[in-house]
Design an enzyme around this catalytic site. Structure first.
Site, PDB file in Angstrom:
ATOM      1  N   THR A   1       0.811  -1.206   0.000  1.00 36.76           N
ATOM      2  CA  THR A   1       0.000   0.000   0.000  1.00 36.76           C
ATOM      3  C   THR A   1       0.846   1.258   0.000  1.00 36.76           C
ATOM      4  O   THR A   1       1.966   1.284   0.536  1.00 36.76           O
ATOM      5  CB  THR A   1      -0.909   0.021   1.243  1.00 36.76           C
ATOM      6  OG1 THR A   1      -1.577   1.288   1.332  1.00 36.76           O
ATOM      7  CG2 THR A   1      -0.106  -0.171   2.522  1.00 36.76           C
TER       8      THR A   1
ATOM      9  N   TYR B   1      -1.842   0.349   9.995  1.00 36.98           N
ATOM     10  CA  TYR B   1      -2.073  -0.311   8.710  1.00 36.98           C
ATOM     11  C   TYR B   1      -0.838  -0.202   7.832  1.00 36.98           C
ATOM     12  O   TYR B   1      -0.325  -1.204   7.310  1.00 36.98           O
ATOM     13  CB  TYR B   1      -3.286   0.304   8.015  1.00 36.98           C
ATOM     14  CG  TYR B   1      -3.433  -0.122   6.572  1.00 36.98           C
ATOM     15  CD1 TYR B   1      -3.629  -1.463   6.244  1.00 36.98           C
ATOM     16  CD2 TYR B   1      -3.381   0.811   5.534  1.00 36.98           C
ATOM     17  CE1 TYR B   1      -3.757  -1.861   4.921  1.00 36.98           C
ATOM     18  CE2 TYR B   1      -3.516   0.416   4.213  1.00 36.98           C
ATOM     19  CZ  TYR B   1      -3.697  -0.916   3.910  1.00 36.98           C
ATOM     20  OH  TYR B   1      -3.813  -1.306   2.598  1.00 36.98           O
TER      21      TYR B   1
END
Length: 336
Positions: free
Chosen positions: A117, A141
Site C-alpha cells: 500500500t 495499517y
C-alpha cells in the site's frame, strides 16, 4: 501448477481471480469470508474457506494443488480502525503474512506477488512519491504492510523466493463486465461512499478534514481503476515467470484528485446532488499522496486502460446499481 490467491473473495482479490481464470490459469482461493463473498469467486476457481494464519492449511494447499505462485491480498485495510485496534492489524497483516511466506519457502513456491500500500509512505516529503523514497507510515495499517515487505525481502535474500511488491494507491471502480465490484457493507472507500449517498443508501456523507495544505483543503489521492490494478498483477506474474529480479513498484496513475473533486465527479456522473457534511481530520490520513508510476510502466510494460476518474466512477456506479437491484430481488423472494 496452480496459483494460490489469498483474499481472493474480496474486492481486489476477486477481480484478480476472474482475470486469472479468464487467462486459463488454475486458481485456488483461500479466504475466511470475513469481508469477502462466495459469489465473487468464479466457479472455475477452487474456494477454500480458511485463514492465512493457519500454517497447516496453507502448507496443505501448496502441496495438494502444486502451487508455484502466491498472490497475497488477504489483509485488514481500514486506516482509522488500525489506529483504534493496531494489534488486529499486526496479527492479520503482519503475523499472518509471515505464516504465508514461511509456508511458501517450505513448500518450494517460486513466485510471490504481495499486495502492499501507498500508506507505507505516510505523508511523503515530495509528490509524486517514488519507490525509493523513505517509508514513514502514519498508521498501524501502513506499518503492518511495511513489516511484511521487509520480511519478504529478507526471505528472498535467504531463500531465493522471487517476489514483486505492489504498492497500491486508491483503488476504485468495478469490473467493466459488472461481474463483480466492491460489495462490502459499511465500506469506507470514498468513491463507494459517495455513490451510496448519491443512490440514497446513505442519507449523507462526511468529509474528514478541510484544513489540509492542499488547494481546496481536502486530502488528495491517486485513484486507480481496479481492472488496471489487476492488469499490473498479471504483468508482474509474467515478469517473475520470465526470471525477473525482486522489485517494489507503485500502482497509481501519477495524478491526484481531492476529496471534493471526487465528490463533484460522482454528482456529475450520477446526475444527482446529495448532502455532504464536514468533520474533523481522521488519525492516520496524509494530506496528499500521488504515485510516481514511471517504473512500473517501463519495467513491466504496464499500460492502463481506464485512467479516467469519470470512467472509474461510472463503472462503480453501474455495479452499485446492479448490487442494489440484486439485494431488492433477494429481499422480495425472502432470500435476503
Amino acid at each position: 501448477m496452480s496459483i494460490l490467491v489469498t483474499g481472493g473473495a474480496g474486492y481486489i482479490g476477486s477481480h484478480m481471480v476472474h482475470a486469472l481464470v479468464d487467462a486459463g490459469e488454475r486458481v485456488v482461493v483461500l479466504d475466511n469470508l470475513s469481508t469477502g463473498f462466495r459469489f465473487a469467486v468464479p466457479q472455475k476457481a477452487v474456494l477454500v474457506v480458511g485463514d492465512t494464519g493457519d500454517g497447516a492449511l496453507v502448507s496443505r494447499l501448496i502441496g495438494e494443488h502444486r502451487i508455484d505462485t502466491i498472490i497475497h491480498f488477504a489483509a485488514s485495510l481500514v486506516v482509522p480502525e488500525s489506529v483504534a485496534d493496531p494489534l488486529k492489524y499486526y496479527r492479520n497483516n503482519t503475523a499472518n503474512s509471515r505464516t504465508v511466506i514461511a509456508c511458501a519457502v517450505a513448500g518450494g513456491v517460486k513466485n510471490f506477488v504481495f499486495s502492499s500500500t501507498a500508506a507505507v509512505y505516510g505523508n511523503p516529503a515530495r509528490v509524486p512519491v517514488a519507490e525509493d523514497d523513505t517509508p514513514a507510515p502514519m498508521s498501524p495499517y501502513g506499518s503492518s504492510k511495511l513489516m511484511t515487505e521487509i520480511m519478504l525481502r529478507d526471505a528472498t535474500a535467504a531463500h531465493g523466493l522471487r517476489h514483486v511488491i505492489l504498492r497500491y494507491f486508491n483503488v476504485a471502480g468495478a469490473d467493466p463486465q459488472l461481474r463483480i465490484g466492491q460489495a462490502t457493507a459499511n465500506a469506507t472507500h470514498l468513491v463507494k461512499v459517495a455513490i451510496e449517498t448519491a443512490l440514497g443508501t446513505r442519507q449523507k456523507m462526511d468529509v474528514f478534514g478541510t484544513d489540509y495544505p492542499t488547494p481546496d483543503g481536502t486530502c488528495i489521492r491517486d485513484y486507480i481503476h481496479v481492472t488496471d490494478l489487476v492488469a499490473a498483477h498479471g504483468d508482474a506474474l509474467r515478469y517473475l515467470r520470465a526470471g525477473g529480479a525482486p522489485v517494489t513498484l507503485n500502482c497509481g496513475y501519477g495524478r491526484g484528485f481531492s476529496v471534493l473533486e471526487v465528490i463533484d465527479t460522482v454528482k456529475q456522473v450520477a446526475g444527482v446532488d446529495f448532502r455532504v457534511d464536514f468533520a474533523p481530520r481522521r488519525a492516520g490520513d496524509p494530506a496528499a499522496i500521488v504515485a510516481a508510476s514511471d517504473r512500473i510502466r517501463s519495467l513491466l510494460g504496464w499500460q492502463p486502460r481506464y485512467d479516467d476518474l469519470g470512467t472509474i466512477v461510472a463503472h462503480a456506479l453501474a455495479w452499485q446499481k446492479k448490487l442494489d437491484t440484486l439485494a431488492l430481488g433477494a429481499a422480495a423472494t425472502g432470500r435476503g
